[in-house]
Design an enzyme around this catalytic site. Structure first.
Site, PDB file in Angstrom:
ATOM      1  N   CYS A 337      -8.075  -1.415  -0.960  1.00  0.00           N
ATOM      2  CA  CYS A 337      -6.497  -1.164  -0.452  1.00  0.00           C
ATOM      3  C   CYS A 337      -5.577  -1.901  -1.211  1.00  0.00           C
ATOM      4  CB  CYS A 337      -6.786  -1.172   1.131  1.00  0.00           C
ATOM      5  SG  CYS A 337      -8.393  -1.315   1.795  1.00  0.00           S
ATOM      6  N   ARG A 366     -19.159  -8.094  -0.437  1.00  0.00           N
ATOM      7  CA  ARG A 366     -19.045  -8.856   0.737  1.00  0.00           C
ATOM      8  C   ARG A 366     -20.297  -9.641   1.214  1.00  0.00           C
ATOM      9  NH1 ARG A 366     -16.525  -3.752   4.259  1.00  0.00           N
ATOM     10  NH2 ARG A 366     -15.160  -3.189   2.660  1.00  0.00           N
ATOM     11  N   GLN A 384     -17.310   2.029  -2.689  1.00  0.00           N
ATOM     12  CA  GLN A 384     -16.806   3.004  -1.678  1.00  0.00           C
ATOM     13  C   GLN A 384     -16.533   4.270  -2.294  1.00  0.00           C
ATOM     14  OE1 GLN A 384     -14.372   0.077  -0.122  1.00  0.00           O
ATOM     15  NE2 GLN A 384     -15.334   0.204   1.855  1.00  0.00           N
ATOM     16  N   ASP A 386     -13.652   5.472  -2.018  1.00  0.00           N
ATOM     17  CA  ASP A 386     -12.382   5.194  -1.332  1.00  0.00           C
ATOM     18  C   ASP A 386     -11.063   6.121  -1.714  1.00  0.00           C
ATOM     19  OD1 ASP A 386     -11.264   3.564   0.372  1.00  0.00           O
ATOM     20  OD2 ASP A 386     -11.467   1.871  -0.736  1.00  0.00           O
ATOM     21  N   HIS A 388      -6.744   6.108  -0.650  1.00  0.00           N
ATOM     22  CA  HIS A 388      -5.669   5.760   0.353  1.00  0.00           C
ATOM     23  C   HIS A 388      -4.469   6.713   0.197  1.00  0.00           C
ATOM     24  CE1 HIS A 388      -8.009   1.947  -0.124  1.00  0.00           C
ATOM     25  NE2 HIS A 388      -7.690   1.961   0.937  1.00  0.00           N
ATOM     26  N   LYS A 472      -8.082   5.698  14.315  1.00  0.00           N
ATOM     27  CA  LYS A 472      -8.980   6.046  13.339  1.00  0.00           C
ATOM     28  C   LYS A 472     -10.082   7.396  14.247  1.00  0.00           C
ATOM     29  CE  LYS A 472     -12.276   2.541  14.552  1.00  0.00           C
ATOM     30  NZ  LYS A 472     -13.212   1.764  13.815  1.00  0.00           N
ATOM     31  N   HIS A 518      -6.467   5.132   5.015  1.00  0.00           N
ATOM     32  CA  HIS A 518      -7.739   4.902   4.458  1.00  0.00           C
ATOM     33  C   HIS A 518      -8.879   6.028   4.735  1.00  0.00           C
ATOM     34  CE1 HIS A 518      -6.355   0.556   4.372  1.00  0.00           C
ATOM     35  NE2 HIS A 518      -6.080   1.022   5.564  1.00  0.00           N
TER      36      HIS A 518
HETATM   37 ZN   LIG Z   1      -8.645   0.805   2.562  1.00  0.00          ZN
END
Ligand SMILES: [Zn+2]
Ligand SMILES: [Zn+2]
Length: 648
Positions: A337, A366, A384, A386, A388, A472, A518
């Site tokens: 992000c 992580r 991910q 991912d 945005h 969310k 996200h």
């Molecule tokens: Zn994010």
């Protein structure tokens, strides 16, 4: 008399001191037999404890998750009692109920304990359970509680009590056994008719590697023997489908101690599978107006100070990398992000440009404790899917619906038919917990709920479960074995646009703050492939299979014909492999079955002469002899049908 109200909104009067079990009895004999726990005014309440005031009651049976929690929590007490009766020198630490069963962490001191000791412990457990011991709660002062465990010489319980406030400490007694406990039990131990102590593992006290190592004993218990039997069958099947086992068999991925724990290595079959999944999603995302971006694997520490990630994860994660000369500090990217916020900031935007949708298959790192690592589902490096979305508040509604469409497309194309959703909203009584204006939160929560309703999701709303930065929507899928997995999340964020000072110029010529969404339908490629493996047992939808067809030659004599068939399949974009080894056809078929390739084409003398193929299906057997063109047409149709098309 006191007034008791029920979930169906009815209200009944009872004598002061009535217990939840009495209340069940007053409703029906059947309910009384099945009630195993209760809550009163939203708090866990002992089924056999007296109620002294008006309030709202919920009665739970084995079919409720609260009922199961009480059942397994009580089972942990019986396990602890059995442990102490067989190993009096053992020190008990903590023993919670978990999603499936319960465990207890024990310091066995000098005694040895291993899996082979489980059956006799199980026997003792059942002897105690049959005694129908009642579980009784008792409050204790801090000093009495400390005295008790000082006498027991148990430093673990002492440490737990030292961290508790005086006046909040309670014990649960049953038979001559007592344990520190917050409550929530079944009426008596006789409800436990079946138990299985499943495994033994190592665990650190408080999950801290610098603290003593304990022995964790996992178990599960049931009100009926039959239910235990069914559960054990399910476990057997789950073992067969374990993604770590299948990953090896299908040569998808591996791990190397030299490379490092928790860092998966994708083998050619797995890399091809992953690429196919990525392309599948990229194609749909392009149609849905996403733009692909790429960001580096590390970022300046400043970036994560701005985003707040450093403050939140810094100390517990991988430590900064220092540059040799300029004294700069970089972090392995824990989230994509912040990078995408900086991409948004590359130029000024007007309201006409929004929404901007940036997508990236971004690898993040992580730190997970080594004991927590688990194949692809818990890794230290993962990618991910991912994206945005930066949009105006008034576009949230529309964007949310579009993201749900994409998630549903992913689920249906990959054979996940049974799923539910959870909408997490804020607790309006605690405004100080959340960032962003109350009006915006209202709008966002409304947008999510109306999108969920319009898309006909089977959803629940959980109050107080939102993150501090926004509400969310999470998707939970049920796999073929009935296990729940959290997959795919869509999250509104008012925090990062603020922290990164993101803006757009509105129609009023003023600067405004965009909202950020996200979203990750797969979650991560690693975790998704693991779940897909366990759901399908490796029998992926045809469009996704690494190899769709195995060509098996009866003898080397037909190799030329086999090459021709291979070529024909490849020209039609069917992924085929030619097995022309000098092995018996029986062996080749068996190996093809293990590798789960959906179709086999067997080529021998008859086939070579007539230019046909003998078609065999995985797990089904022989289908018949056909001209190759017919087989190819049929396969192409089946491949196409195995993946739905994404429409916008
Ligand atoms: Zn994010
Ligand atoms: Zn308890």
């Amino acid at each position: 008399m006191i007034k008791i109200s029920f979930p169906d909104k009815s209200v009944r009067s009872y004598e002061k001191g009535v217990t939840p079990l009495d209340i069940a009895q007053s409703i029906s004999e059947g309910l009384a037999r099945n009630v195993i726990s209760a809550s009163f005014n939203g708090n866990t309440f002992e089924a056999s404890a007296p109620i002294m005031e008006d309030g709202f009651i919920k009665l739970y049976t084995w079919n409720d998750k609260e009922g199961k929690a009480a059942f397994w929590h009580s089972s942990a007490h019986i396990l602890a009692q059995s442990l102490l009766s067989k190993y009096p020198q053992a020190k008990l630490t903590i023993g919670p109920a978990i999603e499936n069963g319960f465990y207890y962490d024990v310091d066995f001191a000098d005694a040895s304990f291993s899996e082979k000791d489980l059956p006799s412990l199980e026997e003792q457990f059942l002897i105690f359970a049959r005694e129908k011991f009642e579980f009784k709660m008792r409050m204790s002062s801090k000093s009495d509680a400390l005295k008790f465990y000082q006498k027991e010489n148990n430093p673990y319980k002492i440490e737990l009590i030292e961290n508790l406030e005086d006046g909040t400490i309670s014990f649960c007694d049953h038979a001559d056994f007592t344990d520190l406990c917050r409550g929530g039990h079944i009426p008596h131990s006789g409800f436990i008719k079946a138990v299985k102590l499943l495994s033994v593992a190592g665990a650190y006290w408080r999950g801290d590697e610098t603290k003593p190592q304990l022995t964790r004993i996992y178990g599960i218990s049931f009100p009926k023997q039959k239910e235990l039997k069914e559960y054990l069958l399910l476990l057997e099947e789950a073992k067969k489908r374990d993604h770590r086992k299948l990953g090896k068999e299908l040569e998808l991925f591996t791990f190397s101690q030299k490379v490092g724990q928790g860092l998966p290595l994708w083998l050619p079959n797995g890399a091809a599978l992953r690429e196919r999944l990525e392309n599948f999603l990229k194609t749909a995302q392009t149609k849905a107006g996403y733009e692909q971006v790429i960001s580096p694997h590390i970022g300046n520490k400043e970036l994560y100070m701005t985003s707040g990630h450093y403050e939140k994860y810094g100390a517990d994660s991988f430590q900064p990398i220092q540059t040799p000369a300029d004294g700069e500090e970089f972090l392995l990217k824990p989230m994509n992000c912040p990078h995408h916020c900086e991409i948004y900031k590359n130029k000024p935007w007007s309201y006409r440009d929004l929404p901007k949708r940036y997508a990236e298959f971004g690898t993040v790192y992580r730190y997970e404790q080594s004991g927590e690592l688990h194949g692809l589902t818990r890794a230290r490096g993962f990618t991910q899917d991912d994206a945005h979305i930066f949009c105006m508040q008034e576009q949230l509604d529309e964007e949310f619906k579009k993201v749900i469409d994409l998630v549903l497309y992913v689920f249906t194309s990959l054979g996940f038919e049974d799923f539910t959703a959870q909408v997490s909203i804020r607790d309006k009584n605690k405004p100080e917990k959340y960032i962003g204006s109350s009006e915006n939160w209202d709008l966002a929560e409304k947008a999510i709920i109306s999108a969920a309703r319009e898309k006909k999701l089977d959803y629940v709303v959980e109050t107080g479960e939102a993150a501090f930065y926004g509400p969310k929507l999470d998707f939970m899928v049920k796999d073929a074995l009935g296990r729940q997995w959290q997959l795919g999340t869509i999250q509104v964020d008012y925090n990062l646009p603020e922290r990164f000072d993101l803006t757009y110029k509105g129609s009023d010529n003023e600067l405004h703050r965009p909202v950020m969404i996200h979203r990750a339908p797969f979650g991560s490629m690693e975790r998704f492939v693991a779940i897909l493996l366990e759901h399908t047992g490796g029998n992926f939808p045809l469009w996704l299979m690494p190899k769709q067809v195995n060509i098996l030659c009866v003898s080397e004599k037909y190799k030329n014909y086999a090459l021709k068939v291979l070529n024909f399949l490849e020209n039609h974009e069917i992924r085929a492999h030619l097995d022309d080894r000098n092995e018996t056809i029986g062996k080749k078929i068996r190996e093809s079955e293990i590798s789960k390739v959906p179709y086999m084409l067997i080529l021998g003398e008859k086939e070579a002469q007539n230019e046909t193929v003998s078609l065999r299906k995985h797990q089904k057997g022989d289908i018949g002899n056909f001209a190759i063109e017919i087989v190819v047409d049929q396969l192409k149709k089946e491949i196409k049908e195995s993946q739905s098309t994404f429409k916008v």
